[in-house]
Scaffold this motif. Structure first.
Motif, mmCIF file in Angstrom:
data_model
loop_
_atom_site.group_PDB
_atom_site.id
_atom_site.type_symbol
_atom_site.label_atom_id
_atom_site.label_comp_id
_atom_site.label_asym_id
_atom_site.label_seq_id
_atom_site.Cartn_x
_atom_site.Cartn_y
_atom_site.Cartn_z
ATOM 1 N N HIS A 196 0.840 -1.192 0.000
ATOM 2 C CA HIS A 196 0.000 0.000 0.000
ATOM 3 C C HIS A 196 0.878 1.245 0.000
ATOM 4 O O HIS A 196 1.831 1.350 0.779
ATOM 5 N N SER A 197 0.572 2.187 -0.865
ATOM 6 C CA SER A 197 1.442 3.354 -1.067
ATOM 7 C C SER A 197 1.502 4.290 0.136
ATOM 8 O O SER A 197 2.488 4.991 0.321
ATOM 9 N N THR A 210 -9.181 -2.385 -13.719
ATOM 10 C CA THR A 210 -8.014 -1.638 -14.173
ATOM 11 C C THR A 210 -6.935 -1.690 -13.108
ATOM 12 O O THR A 210 -7.212 -1.525 -11.923
ATOM 13 N N MET A 211 -5.724 -1.922 -13.556
ATOM 14 C CA MET A 211 -4.573 -1.972 -12.666
ATOM 15 C C MET A 211 -3.552 -0.958 -13.156
ATOM 16 O O MET A 211 -3.199 -0.961 -14.338
ATOM 17 N N ILE A 212 -3.109 -0.095 -12.268
ATOM 18 C CA ILE A 212 -2.068 0.874 -12.606
ATOM 19 C C ILE A 212 -0.763 0.370 -12.006
ATOM 20 O O ILE A 212 -0.686 0.110 -10.809
ATOM 21 N N VAL A 213 0.236 0.220 -12.856
ATOM 22 C CA VAL A 213 1.552 -0.211 -12.395
ATOM 23 C C VAL A 213 2.332 1.062 -12.098
ATOM 24 O O VAL A 213 2.852 1.715 -12.996
ATOM 25 N N GLY A 214 2.353 1.433 -10.824
ATOM 26 C CA GLY A 214 2.976 2.688 -10.426
ATOM 27 C C GLY A 214 4.477 2.700 -10.632
ATOM 28 O O GLY A 214 5.135 1.660 -10.623
ATOM 29 N N LEU A 249 4.464 -5.254 -6.418
ATOM 30 C CA LEU A 249 3.201 -5.538 -7.089
ATOM 31 C C LEU A 249 3.395 -6.909 -7.722
ATOM 32 O O LEU A 249 4.190 -7.061 -8.658
ATOM 33 N N ALA A 250 2.714 -7.910 -7.179
ATOM 34 C CA ALA A 250 2.947 -9.283 -7.624
ATOM 35 C C ALA A 250 1.635 -9.990 -7.933
ATOM 36 O O ALA A 250 0.594 -9.705 -7.338
ATOM 37 N N PHE A 251 1.724 -10.927 -8.871
ATOM 38 C CA PHE A 251 0.602 -11.770 -9.259
ATOM 39 C C PHE A 251 0.963 -13.195 -8.854
ATOM 40 O O PHE A 251 1.978 -13.732 -9.289
ATOM 41 N N ARG A 252 0.161 -13.789 -7.978
ATOM 42 C CA ARG A 252 0.405 -15.145 -7.488
ATOM 43 C C ARG A 252 -0.574 -16.114 -8.139
ATOM 44 O O ARG A 252 -1.790 -15.910 -8.082
ATOM 45 N N TYR A 253 0.004 -17.167 -8.731
ATOM 46 C CA TYR A 253 -0.838 -18.177 -9.354
ATOM 47 C C TYR A 253 -0.084 -19.506 -9.408
ATOM 48 O O TYR A 253 1.097 -19.534 -9.766
ATOM 49 N N ALA A 254 -0.768 -20.566 -9.037
ATOM 50 C CA ALA A 254 -0.250 -21.932 -9.129
ATOM 51 C C ALA A 254 1.105 -22.074 -8.438
ATOM 52 O O ALA A 254 2.027 -22.692 -8.977
ATOM 53 N N GLY A 313 4.189 2.890 -14.734
ATOM 54 C CA GLY A 313 3.525 4.111 -15.162
ATOM 55 C C GLY A 313 2.420 3.880 -16.179
ATOM 56 O O GLY A 313 1.819 4.828 -16.671
ATOM 57 N N LYS A 314 2.111 2.628 -16.493
ATOM 58 C CA LYS A 314 1.073 2.307 -17.477
ATOM 59 C C LYS A 314 -0.144 1.711 -16.784
ATOM 60 O O LYS A 314 -0.062 1.147 -15.696
ATOM 61 N N SER A 315 -1.291 1.823 -17.456
ATOM 62 C CA SER A 315 -2.544 1.244 -16.971
ATOM 63 C C SER A 315 -2.868 0.004 -17.787
ATOM 64 O O SER A 315 -2.673 -0.014 -19.001
ATOM 65 N N TYR A 316 -3.392 -0.991 -17.114
ATOM 66 C CA TYR A 316 -3.733 -2.255 -17.758
ATOM 67 C C TYR A 316 -5.131 -2.687 -17.346
ATOM 68 O O TYR A 316 -5.518 -2.520 -16.194
#
Length: 175
Positions: A59-60, A122-126, A132-137, A150-153
């Motif tokens: 959290h920022s 929407t996810m902003i990669v600050g 900022l992590a994505f957990r899977y399997a 700095g981009k939005s996804y």
């Protein structure tokens, strides 16, 4: 019909079937689509047998971990399951709304959702040095290294065709 014509017809039909197979959405995947650009870029991670996943970020303001837990459905719907955090305020609720439950144990808040579903978010990669992590399997992908800061996804769960997978960037290096 001559033998030459039947062979030609067979080849045309096989080519048509191959093209249909090439462009037909078949493989379900998590996708991150950069959308504030003239040429949107697609990043994806193929979905396996597991449907649960998490997003972990720092959290920022509070500078503590927040873990959001989700589940994808076969229909491509995203079900919010829970959110865990240590601090309340500024985006981290201190009470539950309708359809939610909030519990506190050992200073860790857990907000669970009864039945909250979304199609995408929407996810902003600050452009800050915070996780900022994505957990899977059983794996954790560092999204700050995989995606552009700095981009939005737009994040969604969709079926991709072979063509879309070839055009996109696979986040685990496999196709």
């Amino acid at each position: 019909m001559t033998k030459k014509n039947s062979i030609l017809l067979t080849l045309v039909l096989l080519l048509l079937l191959a093209l249909i197979f090439f462009f037909l959405p078949l493989k379900q995947a998590f996708i991150f689509t950069e959308y504030r650009t003239e040429q949107p870029r697609l990043f994806y991670l193929p979905l396996g047998d597991e449907y649960g996943f998490q997003i972990r970020y720092v959290h920022s303001i509070h500078l503590s971990d927040v873990i959001e837990t989700y589940e994808a459905t076969e229909e491509g719907i995203i079900r919010l399951l829970s959110m865990q955090y240590e601090d309340v305020g500024i985006g981290l609720p201190g009470h539950a709304e309708e359809g939610e439950k909030l519990s506190v144990k050992d200073g860790l808040y857990t907000l669970t959702y009864d039945d909250k579903v979304i199609d995408s978010f929407t996810m902003i990669v600050g452009d800050v040095d915070a996780d900022l992590a994505f957990r899977y399997a059983g794996n954790e992908l560092d999204l700050k290294k995989q995606l552009e800061r700095g981009k939005s996804y737009t994040f969604a769960v969709v079926k991709l065709s072979i063509y879309e997978m070839m055009k996109g960037d696979c986040l685990n290096g496999k196709r």
